[in-house]
Design a protein around this motif. Structure first.
Motif, PDB file in Angstrom:
ATOM      1  N   GLY A 166      -1.822  47.875  94.470  1.00 48.00           N
ATOM      2  CA  GLY A 166      -2.674  46.791  93.986  1.00 48.00           C
ATOM      3  C   GLY A 166      -3.456  47.093  92.731  1.00 48.00           C
ATOM      4  N   ALA A 167      -3.338  48.309  92.199  1.00 44.91           N
ATOM      5  CA  ALA A 167      -4.040  48.641  90.963  1.00 44.91           C
ATOM      6  C   ALA A 167      -3.388  47.914  89.787  1.00 44.91           C
ATOM      7  CB  ALA A 167      -4.008  50.147  90.720  1.00 44.91           C
ATOM      8  N   SER A 168      -4.164  47.683  88.749  1.00 47.05           N
ATOM      9  CA  SER A 168      -3.643  47.076  87.526  1.00 47.05           C
ATOM     10  C   SER A 168      -3.388  48.178  86.501  1.00 47.05           C
ATOM     11  CB  SER A 168      -4.655  46.079  86.959  1.00 47.05           C
ATOM     12  OG  SER A 168      -5.829  46.770  86.524  1.00 47.05           O
ATOM     13  N   TRP A 169      -2.731  47.814  85.408  1.00 48.78           N
ATOM     14  CA  TRP A 169      -2.540  48.793  84.341  1.00 48.78           C
ATOM     15  C   TRP A 169      -3.880  49.217  83.751  1.00 48.78           C
ATOM     16  CZ3 TRP A 169       1.264  51.891  83.266  1.00 48.78           C
ATOM     17  CH2 TRP A 169       2.568  51.554  83.641  1.00 48.78           C
ATOM     18  N   GLY A 177       2.639  52.903  77.518  1.00 48.64           N
ATOM     19  CA  GLY A 177       3.607  53.656  76.736  1.00 48.64           C
ATOM     20  C   GLY A 177       4.126  54.875  77.478  1.00 48.64           C
ATOM     21  N   ARG A 178       3.259  55.500  78.253  1.00 51.85           N
ATOM     22  CA  ARG A 178       3.663  56.699  78.993  1.00 51.85           C
ATOM     23  C   ARG A 178       4.500  56.375  80.225  1.00 51.85           C
ATOM     24  NH1 ARG A 178      -1.619  60.709  79.576  1.00 51.85           N
ATOM     25  NH2 ARG A 178      -2.102  60.945  77.356  1.00 51.85           N
ATOM     26  N   TRP A 179       4.092  55.337  80.954  1.00 52.50           N
ATOM     27  CA  TRP A 179       4.655  55.179  82.298  1.00 52.50           C
ATOM     28  C   TRP A 179       5.350  53.849  82.575  1.00 52.50           C
ATOM     29  CZ3 TRP A 179      -0.786  57.002  82.600  1.00 52.50           C
ATOM     30  CH2 TRP A 179      -0.847  58.402  82.562  1.00 52.50           C
ATOM     31  N   ALA A 180       5.398  52.943  81.600  1.00 52.33           N
ATOM     32  CA  ALA A 180       6.074  51.666  81.859  1.00 52.33           C
ATOM     33  C   ALA A 180       7.562  51.883  82.143  1.00 52.33           C
ATOM     34  CB  ALA A 180       5.896  50.714  80.679  1.00 52.33           C
ATOM     35  N   GLY A 181       8.174  52.856  81.468  1.00 54.89           N
ATOM     36  CA  GLY A 181       9.595  53.132  81.691  1.00 54.89           C
ATOM     37  C   GLY A 181       9.898  53.505  83.133  1.00 54.89           C
ATOM     38  N   VAL A 216       8.126  52.904  85.715  1.00 56.38           N
ATOM     39  CA  VAL A 216       7.808  51.767  86.585  1.00 56.38           C
ATOM     40  C   VAL A 216       8.946  50.752  86.554  1.00 56.38           C
ATOM     41  CG1 VAL A 216       6.248  49.811  86.939  1.00 56.38           C
ATOM     42  CG2 VAL A 216       5.316  52.070  86.423  1.00 56.38           C
ATOM     43  N   ARG A 217       9.498  50.500  85.363  1.00 59.63           N
ATOM     44  CA  ARG A 217      10.635  49.575  85.273  1.00 59.63           C
ATOM     45  C   ARG A 217      11.838  50.129  86.035  1.00 59.63           C
ATOM     46  NH1 ARG A 217       9.287  49.454  79.569  1.00 59.63           N
ATOM     47  NH2 ARG A 217       7.924  47.679  79.135  1.00 59.63           N
ATOM     48  N   ASP A 218      12.050  51.435  85.930  1.00 64.59           N
ATOM     49  CA  ASP A 218      13.157  52.051  86.679  1.00 64.59           C
ATOM     50  C   ASP A 218      12.956  51.862  88.177  1.00 64.59           C
ATOM     51  OD1 ASP A 218      14.296  52.894  84.314  1.00 64.59           O
ATOM     52  OD2 ASP A 218      13.509  54.941  84.449  1.00 64.59           O
ATOM     53  N   TRP A 219      11.710  52.021  88.613  1.00 65.51           N
ATOM     54  CA  TRP A 219      11.378  51.857  90.027  1.00 65.51           C
ATOM     55  C   TRP A 219      11.673  50.432  90.486  1.00 65.51           C
ATOM     56  CZ3 TRP A 219      10.105  54.113  94.484  1.00 65.51           C
ATOM     57  CH2 TRP A 219       9.406  53.383  95.448  1.00 65.51           C
ATOM     58  N   VAL A 220      11.214  49.466  89.715  1.00 64.67           N
ATOM     59  CA  VAL A 220      11.449  48.070  90.071  1.00 64.67           C
ATOM     60  C   VAL A 220      12.940  47.753  90.008  1.00 64.67           C
ATOM     61  CG1 VAL A 220      11.020  45.674  89.396  1.00 64.67           C
ATOM     62  CG2 VAL A 220       9.145  47.326  89.372  1.00 64.67           C
ATOM     63  N   GLY A 221      13.613  48.291  88.989  1.00 65.12           N
ATOM     64  CA  GLY A 221      15.042  48.046  88.850  1.00 65.12           C
ATOM     65  C   GLY A 221      15.858  48.599  90.002  1.00 65.12           C
ATOM     66  N   ALA A 222      15.340  49.637  90.652  1.00 62.25           N
ATOM     67  CA  ALA A 222      16.026  50.226  91.809  1.00 62.25           C
ATOM     68  C   ALA A 222      15.703  49.485  93.100  1.00 62.25           C
ATOM     69  CB  ALA A 222      15.641  51.696  91.950  1.00 62.25           C
ATOM     70  N   GLY A 223      14.954  48.384  92.985  1.00 59.48           N
ATOM     71  CA  GLY A 223      14.616  47.617  94.183  1.00 59.48           C
ATOM     72  C   GLY A 223      13.317  48.047  94.829  1.00 59.48           C
ATOM     73  N   ARG A 224      12.452  48.731  94.042  1.00 57.52           N
ATOM     74  CA  ARG A 224      11.168  49.216  94.560  1.00 57.52           C
ATOM     75  C   ARG A 224      11.388  50.088  95.798  1.00 57.52           C
ATOM     76  NH1 ARG A 224       7.822  44.063  95.503  1.00 57.52           N
ATOM     77  NH2 ARG A 224       6.038  45.455  95.684  1.00 57.52           N
ATOM     78  N   ARG A 225      12.292  51.036  95.620  1.00 59.24           N
ATOM     79  CA  ARG A 225      12.617  51.980  96.691  1.00 59.24           C
ATOM     80  C   ARG A 225      13.161  53.252  96.059  1.00 59.24           C
ATOM     81  NH1 ARG A 225      18.180  50.050  99.532  1.00 59.24           N
ATOM     82  NH2 ARG A 225      17.944  52.139 100.371  1.00 59.24           N
ATOM     83  N   ARG A 226      13.195  54.315  96.845  1.00 55.06           N
ATOM     84  CA  ARG A 226      13.842  55.530  96.374  1.00 55.06           C
ATOM     85  C   ARG A 226      15.311  55.216  96.115  1.00 55.06           C
ATOM     86  NH1 ARG A 226      14.643  58.517 100.010  1.00 55.06           N
ATOM     87  NH2 ARG A 226      14.865  60.549  99.032  1.00 55.06           N
ATOM     88  N   PRO A 227      15.926  55.904  95.154  1.00 57.13           N
ATOM     89  CA  PRO A 227      17.299  55.560  94.765  1.00 57.13           C
ATOM     90  C   PRO A 227      18.260  55.535  95.943  1.00 57.13           C
ATOM     91  CG  PRO A 227      16.369  57.137  93.230  1.00 57.13           C
ATOM     92  CD  PRO A 227      15.388  57.019  94.365  1.00 57.13           C
ATOM     93  N   PRO A 228      19.003  54.441  96.121  1.00 59.04           N
ATOM     94  CA  PRO A 228      20.015  54.378  97.179  1.00 59.04           C
ATOM     95  C   PRO A 228      21.050  55.480  96.980  1.00 59.04           C
ATOM     96  CG  PRO A 228      19.611  52.209  96.235  1.00 59.04           C
ATOM     97  CD  PRO A 228      18.925  53.208  95.338  1.00 59.04           C
ATOM     98  N   GLY A 229      21.650  55.919  98.064  1.00 53.75           N
ATOM     99  CA  GLY A 229      22.655  56.968  97.971  1.00 53.75           C
ATOM    100  C   GLY A 229      22.097  58.339  98.280  1.00 53.75           C
ATOM    101  N   ARG A 230      20.769  58.462  98.233  1.00 50.68           N
ATOM    102  CA  ARG A 230      20.145  59.720  98.615  1.00 50.68           C
ATOM    103  C   ARG A 230      19.760  59.644 100.089  1.00 50.68           C
ATOM    104  NH1 ARG A 230      15.469  60.667  94.291  1.00 50.68           N
ATOM    105  NH2 ARG A 230      15.214  62.541  95.559  1.00 50.68           N
ATOM    106  N   VAL A 231      19.225  60.748 100.614  1.00 45.75           N
ATOM    107  CA  VAL A 231      18.759  60.745 101.997  1.00 45.75           C
ATOM    108  C   VAL A 231      17.724  59.638 102.152  1.00 45.75           C
ATOM    109  CG1 VAL A 231      17.587  62.087 103.771  1.00 45.75           C
ATOM    110  CG2 VAL A 231      19.174  63.215 102.205  1.00 45.75           C
ATOM    111  N   ASP A 232      17.825  58.853 103.230  1.00 46.15           N
ATOM    112  CA  ASP A 232      16.928  57.708 103.375  1.00 46.15           C
ATOM    113  C   ASP A 232      15.480  58.159 103.540  1.00 46.15           C
ATOM    114  OD1 ASP A 232      16.081  57.453 106.455  1.00 46.15           O
ATOM    115  OD2 ASP A 232      18.133  58.200 106.351  1.00 46.15           O
ATOM    116  N   SER A 233      14.570  57.258 103.232  1.00 42.88           N
ATOM    117  CA  SER A 233      13.143  57.588 103.195  1.00 42.88           C
ATOM    118  C   SER A 233      12.578  57.944 104.560  1.00 42.88           C
ATOM    119  CB  SER A 233      12.356  56.422 102.588  1.00 42.88           C
ATOM    120  OG  SER A 233      12.705  56.251 101.235  1.00 42.88           O
ATOM    121  N   VAL A 234      13.126  57.355 105.619  1.00 37.54           N
ATOM    122  CA  VAL A 234      12.670  57.698 106.968  1.00 37.54           C
ATOM    123  C   VAL A 234      12.918  59.181 107.235  1.00 37.54           C
ATOM    124  CG1 VAL A 234      13.034  57.307 109.427  1.00 37.54           C
ATOM    125  CG2 VAL A 234      13.039  55.372 107.851  1.00 37.54           C
ATOM    126  N   THR A 235      14.116  59.644 106.882  1.00 35.23           N
ATOM    127  CA  THR A 235      14.460  61.051 107.094  1.00 35.23           C
ATOM    128  C   THR A 235      13.596  61.960 106.228  1.00 35.23           C
ATOM    129  OG1 THR A 235      16.745  60.466 107.635  1.00 35.23           O
ATOM    130  CG2 THR A 235      16.327  62.747 106.984  1.00 35.23           C
TER     131      THR A 235
END
Length: 234
Positions: A81-84, A100-104, A106-125
């Motif tokens: 809930g924090a703002s920039w 400038g430092r962190w928008a990239g 953040v965009r990667d995170w959103v582009g991945a579906g706001r989750r850890r990258p699929p294909g890796r060990v799932d977040s529960v594990t």
């Protein structure tokens, strides 16, 4: 109700967690890497394989991990809930510099579906693994990560299902690119307005990029107003 199994940690099994939990787990995963790397670098005894460049390699590795950790922390802050503007204050820099430092990342995170990258060990594990690792360091401390996850709480299953729907809707919006050509001002303006509507909806579905989506939507609406032919006198 979902048919996803429930793990011993109380977290509904495989599948993405709610975005904030995914961000927390990604952060915890890097924190563990930092701790292990630092721990391994401390002994000064010249053991087998510890050459003159070992300490420098470890320091560079820690610097890389620290940069990743900050990126994860920015995502956690925005998902929480924090703002920039808040991020900038916490980092002691201006808002433009923070973006400038962190928008990239953040965009990667959103582009991945706001989750850890699929294909890796799932977040529960991963959460369970970090729990176990921490328990080895601090015996008796249970669920250091999983106990704090919204997805593990009483409303966790409903929250995950809602997050899944939001991800699916966002993905569908991103796949949709309204047409319209320069040859038809009306069609082009209509397409621009539809894109603006999509971005305004994405601002709700993807909070970390909300202000960016809103700004882009505003620009598209302004452009639509310029390209749409003015009504004639008759």
């Amino acid at each position: 109700m979902s048919d996803r199994p429930v793990s011993e940690a109380g977290v509904v099994g495989p599948g993405p967690l709610v975005p904030l939990d995914e961000a927390y787990v990604a952060h915890a995963e890097v924190l563990r890497e930092v701790a292990v790397c630092a721990w391994d670098a401390v002994p000064l005894a010249r053991g087998a394989g510890r050459g003159p460049g070992h300490d420098l390699e470890a320091a560079l590795r820690l610097a890389d991990l620290a940069a990743r950790l900050v990126e994860c922390a920015v995502v956690v802050a925005l998902e929480g809930g924090a703002s920039w503007a808040d991020v900038a204050v916490l980092a002691g820099v201006g808002e433009d510099e923070a973006r400038g430092r962190w928008a990239g990342p953040v965009r990667d995170w959103v582009g991945a579906g706001r989750r850890r990258p699929p294909g890796r060990v799932d977040s529960v594990t991963v959460a369970g693994d970090v729990d176990a690792w921490y328990r080895g360091v601090e015996p008796g401390v249970e669920g250091v990560v999983t106990a704090g996850l919204v997805s593990a709480g009483p409303s966790g299953e409903a929250a995950r299902e809602e997050a899944d729907r939001g991800r699916a809707e966002a993905a569908a919006l991103w796949r949709t690119s309204p047409g319209g050509s320069l040859e038809s001002g009306v069609a082009w303006a209509s397409g621009l307005r539809t894109q603006a509507e999509h971005l305004e909806r994405l601002a709700v579905l993807e909070p970390p990029l909300a202000d960016e989506h809103v700004a882009q939507a505003r620009e598209l609406r302004e452009l639509a107003a310029l390209v749409e032919p003015m009504p004639g006198p008759f």
